[in-house]
Design a protein around this motif. Structure first.
Motif, short mmCIF file in Angstrom:
data_model
loop_
_atom_site.label_atom_id
_atom_site.label_comp_id
_atom_site.label_asym_id
_atom_site.label_seq_id
_atom_site.Cartn_x
_atom_site.Cartn_y
_atom_site.Cartn_z
N SER B 426 0.83 -1.20 0.00
CA SER B 426 0.00 0.00 0.00
C SER B 426 0.86 1.24 0.00
CB SER B 426 -0.91 -0.01 1.22
OG SER B 426 -0.12 -0.03 2.38
N LEU B 427 1.96 1.18 0.76
CA LEU B 427 2.84 2.33 0.80
C LEU B 427 3.44 2.58 -0.57
CD1 LEU B 427 4.44 4.28 2.82
CD2 LEU B 427 6.27 2.65 2.55
N VAL B 428 3.89 1.52 -1.20
CA VAL B 428 4.50 1.69 -2.53
C VAL B 428 3.48 2.27 -3.49
CG1 VAL B 428 5.54 0.45 -4.44
CG2 VAL B 428 6.09 -0.20 -2.11
N LYS B 430 0.90 4.04 -2.87
CA LYS B 430 0.55 5.43 -2.57
C LYS B 430 1.64 6.37 -3.07
CE LYS B 430 -1.77 7.60 1.25
NZ LYS B 430 -1.79 7.81 2.67
N ILE B 431 2.85 6.01 -2.76
CA ILE B 431 3.95 6.89 -3.16
C ILE B 431 4.01 6.99 -4.67
CG2 ILE B 431 6.43 7.17 -3.09
CD1 ILE B 431 6.45 5.75 -0.45
N PHE B 432 3.86 5.87 -5.32
CA PHE B 432 3.99 5.88 -6.78
C PHE B 432 2.87 6.70 -7.42
CE2 PHE B 432 5.87 4.41 -10.57
CZ PHE B 432 4.85 4.21 -11.48
N HIS B 434 1.28 9.03 -6.08
CA HIS B 434 1.44 10.43 -5.76
C HIS B 434 2.46 11.08 -6.68
CE1 HIS B 434 3.88 13.50 -3.55
NE2 HIS B 434 2.68 14.05 -3.50
N TYR B 435 3.49 10.35 -6.98
CA TYR B 435 4.51 10.92 -7.87
C TYR B 435 4.06 10.91 -9.31
CZ TYR B 435 8.09 11.28 -4.30
OH TYR B 435 8.82 11.64 -3.21
N ALA B 436 3.19 9.98 -9.65
CA ALA B 436 2.81 9.86 -11.05
C ALA B 436 1.80 10.93 -11.46
CB ALA B 436 2.24 8.47 -11.32
N LYS B 437 0.95 11.29 -10.55
CA LYS B 437 -0.03 12.36 -10.79
C LYS B 437 -1.09 11.98 -11.81
CE LYS B 437 3.12 16.13 -9.66
NZ LYS B 437 4.24 15.24 -9.35
N VAL B 448 5.82 -2.30 -10.81
CA VAL B 448 6.52 -1.44 -9.86
C VAL B 448 7.03 -2.25 -8.68
CG1 VAL B 448 6.24 0.49 -8.27
CG2 VAL B 448 5.24 0.60 -10.54
#
Lengths: 76, 526
Positions: B426-428, B430-432, B434-437, B448
């Motif tokens: 879930s963390l991965v 979320k971060i991805f 967020h960065y991908a937009k 990923v």
């Protein structure tokens, strides 16, 4: 939005790969930073790939191509 | 170091910093001279006591770095005796938060606080270990421990998920409890025929075989104690659930005639427990079958009992460890005449700790000689059927090296555990995202995830290379910085600290970036 870095998990991951190594006190935070930046670059590259194929979502093939490039880049 | 005498000289500083708002760690000891920055502005003259009072009021709200350094420098008790007299601020409610803390005006506070931060971060991990350690300490040699106690005394690395509530005379409650929780088949009371039919969960050929084995024992010795019944049950269950490959054991089973009725009723209680321990029993049973063809009655009996009892007690995870221990146990048991009796008592009265240690042995032995165990175990069982005798016997055996076996158990568990740690997906995700937009497909996440694994492998290799090059064994921050430099993340134009500030949350920033404070203080303390 930002979540806490899973410090213990990071440490166990590295310990699993290299049991003879141990991390300094705040080194795992920098590992987390590195990981974030890696994902950042990966996401950017994947997004660029998706835009090239004129799709509004990132698909797995975009990510695959991006991964190849970024992994090569982050070899150090 | 700033002393009281320097106060007048600091007045202009107070004015300048009056409106500054900076965040400080909360551990700044109260009672020290905190700037009532706002207050100081209004006064031309101020007394120390007024200053301190104001500082006390302001402390929780507004801690400027200057205040912090000032307070630290003023921390020596002798200079602050006046302010320290009243630990509780007279008026302000804000100070409530600080009152709780014991006033420690030494500079060590910084480190203590950071240590506390660290501990907080690792608290969850510690809790698990603490629970286990506490449990082990509690265990002792109690017999017939309560359910909760047994739960506490469970030294398993993993928390056992199922814990039913069941107490039965003469049987360790935890066994039953655990078995009950784990046993998917509730209709144990059904006749063996039902069992034979494969009602058991994970019906296997093994299971049927174990059933037959049980029957054989029953037939030969009509007086079973509950132990025996449950043992055989447990074995059957364990066999069925655990080992699919083992067909050797079945040979014994096939020989047995069907004496279902006897087994069914008696085994019910145990069976539930034993089902949950299927893994352990299976392994041990197979070993026992293969290895020991004609064990001594006492040994086999003990082993069988142990195996069943232990199987019930311990989760499958400890199966491997139990096997090893069972092998050891077997060696020990050779030549022991009275073991059988002890085995009975052990089986029933052992706490989880004991069972852990003894379980593998007994299980293994029982597995090795399923038929013999049952037959021979039956005979001595009537002698020791009373719980009292069992208890005494169990207590005798409890001193067995639990620590060593537990350690062995832990090492066996360790390789299992290593497979588990992985970054939370879930963390991965979320971060991805967020960065991908932009929205990301679900399959892309799998890619990923794989990338992340490869990345971590590469990362650890690189870090190892750098650390070895520096002839060190610990990865330092400098190694990380070098890695980032080589990756192109850190350049002359983009220093590391900027990256830290951009991507990491505030708490980590403070830990990573050393900040120099007045008075020769650096945070974090080096």
């Amino acid at each position: 939005m930002k979540r806490a870095a899973p410090r213990s998990t990071l440490r166990t991951l590295i310990k699993r790969h290299k049991p003879q190594l141990c991390l300094a006190a705040y080194a795992d935070l920098l590992v987390h930073l590195n990981f974030l930046l890696f994902l950042h670059r990966l996401a950017e590259e994947a997004r660029a790939n998706a835009f090239e194929s004129k799709s509004k979502t990132i698909k797995s093939e975009h990510t695959m191509a991006a991964a190849k490039v970024i992994l090569k880049k982050s070899r150090g | 170091m700033v002393t009281l005498e320097c106060w007048p000289a600091l007045k202009p500083w107070l004015v300048c910093f009056g409106r500054l708002e900076m965040h400080l760690p909360d551990f700044v000891p109260d009672g020290t001279v905190m700037t009532a920055l706002h207050m100081s502005r209004k006064k031309k003259k101020f007394s120390i006591s007024e200053f301190e009072r104001g500082a006390d009021e302001r402390l929780p709200r507004n801690l400027g770095k200057w205040c912090y350094s000032l307070s630290l420098s003023l921390s020596p008790p002798r200079s602050l005796q006046i302010s320290l007299a009243t630990p509780v601020p007279p008026e302000s409610v804000e100070k409530r938060g600080l009152i709780r803390r014991p006033k420690n005006r030494k500079a060590v506070n910084v480190e203590a606080f950071e240590g506390g931060v660290e501990q907080n971060l690792l608290q969850i991990k510690a809790q698990n270990h603490m629970a286990e350690s506490q449990a082990t300490s509690i265990i002792g040699m109690t017999m017939g421990t309560s359910d909760t106690e047994i739960v506490l005394s469970n030294t398993e690395l993993f928390a056992q998920p199922q814990l039913g509530e069941q107490s039965q005379a003469g049987f360790s409650a935890p066994e039953q409890k655990l078995l009950k929780g784990k046993n998917p088949v509730q209709g144990r009371k059904a006749s063996n025929a039902a069992i034979e039919a494969g009602v058991l969960s994970d019906v296997d050929a093994k299971e049927g075989m174990t059933e037959r084995l049980q029957k054989k024992d029953l037939a030969q010795d009509p007086e079973h104690t509950d132990q025996m019944a449950t043992e055989s049950r447990g074995r059957a269950v364990s066999l069925s659930s655990e080992q699919r490959e083992h067909t050797r054991g079945s040979s014994y089973a096939e020989q047995l005639p069907g004496a279902d009725e006897l087994v069914a009723g008696i085994k019910y209680r145990r069976s539930q427990r034993e089902l949950s321990w299927g893994l352990l029993c299976k392994l041990l049973l197979l070993l026992s079958k293969n290895v020991v063809k004609s064990p001594t009655s006492a040994r086999t009996r003990r082993l069988s009992r142990h195996s069943t009892a232990m199987a019930a007690l311990y989760p499958e995870q400890s199966g491997r460890k139990l096997m090893k221990e069972a092998v050891e146990r077997e060696a020990e048991l050779d030549g022991v005449a009275v073991i059988g009796e002890v085995g009975d008592s052990e089986e029933e009265e052992m706490t989880e700790e004991e069972a852990e240690t003894e379980e593998p042995e007994s299980e293994e032995l029982s597995m090795k000689t399923p038929a013999f165990i049952r037959t021979k175990a039956y005979r001595p069982s009537p002698l020791l059927s009373t719980p009292r005798s069992l208890k005494t016997a169990a207590s005798r055996f409890s001193p067995k090296p639990p620590l060593a076996q537990q350690a062995a158990k832990r090492t066996v568990m360790a390789p299992r555990r290593k497979r588990e740690p992985a970054l939370p997906s879930s963390l991965v995700k979320k971060i991805f995202s967020h960065y991908a937009k932009v929205p990301v497909a679900r399959d892309a996440f799998k890619v990923v995830e794989k990338c992340v694994e490869v990345y971590f492998r590469q990362l650890s290799n690189d870090l190892e290379a750098y650390t070895m090059h520096a002839r060190r064994k610990t990865v330092q921050e400098a190694d990380l910085e070098l890695l980032m430099r080589r990756q192109g993340l850190v350049t002359d134009k983009m220093p590391l600290h900027v990256l830290i500030e951009r991507h990491l949350p505030l708490e980590y920033r403070k830990l990573l970036i050393p900040v120099a404070m007045s008075g020769n203080k650096v945070i974090p303390h080096k």
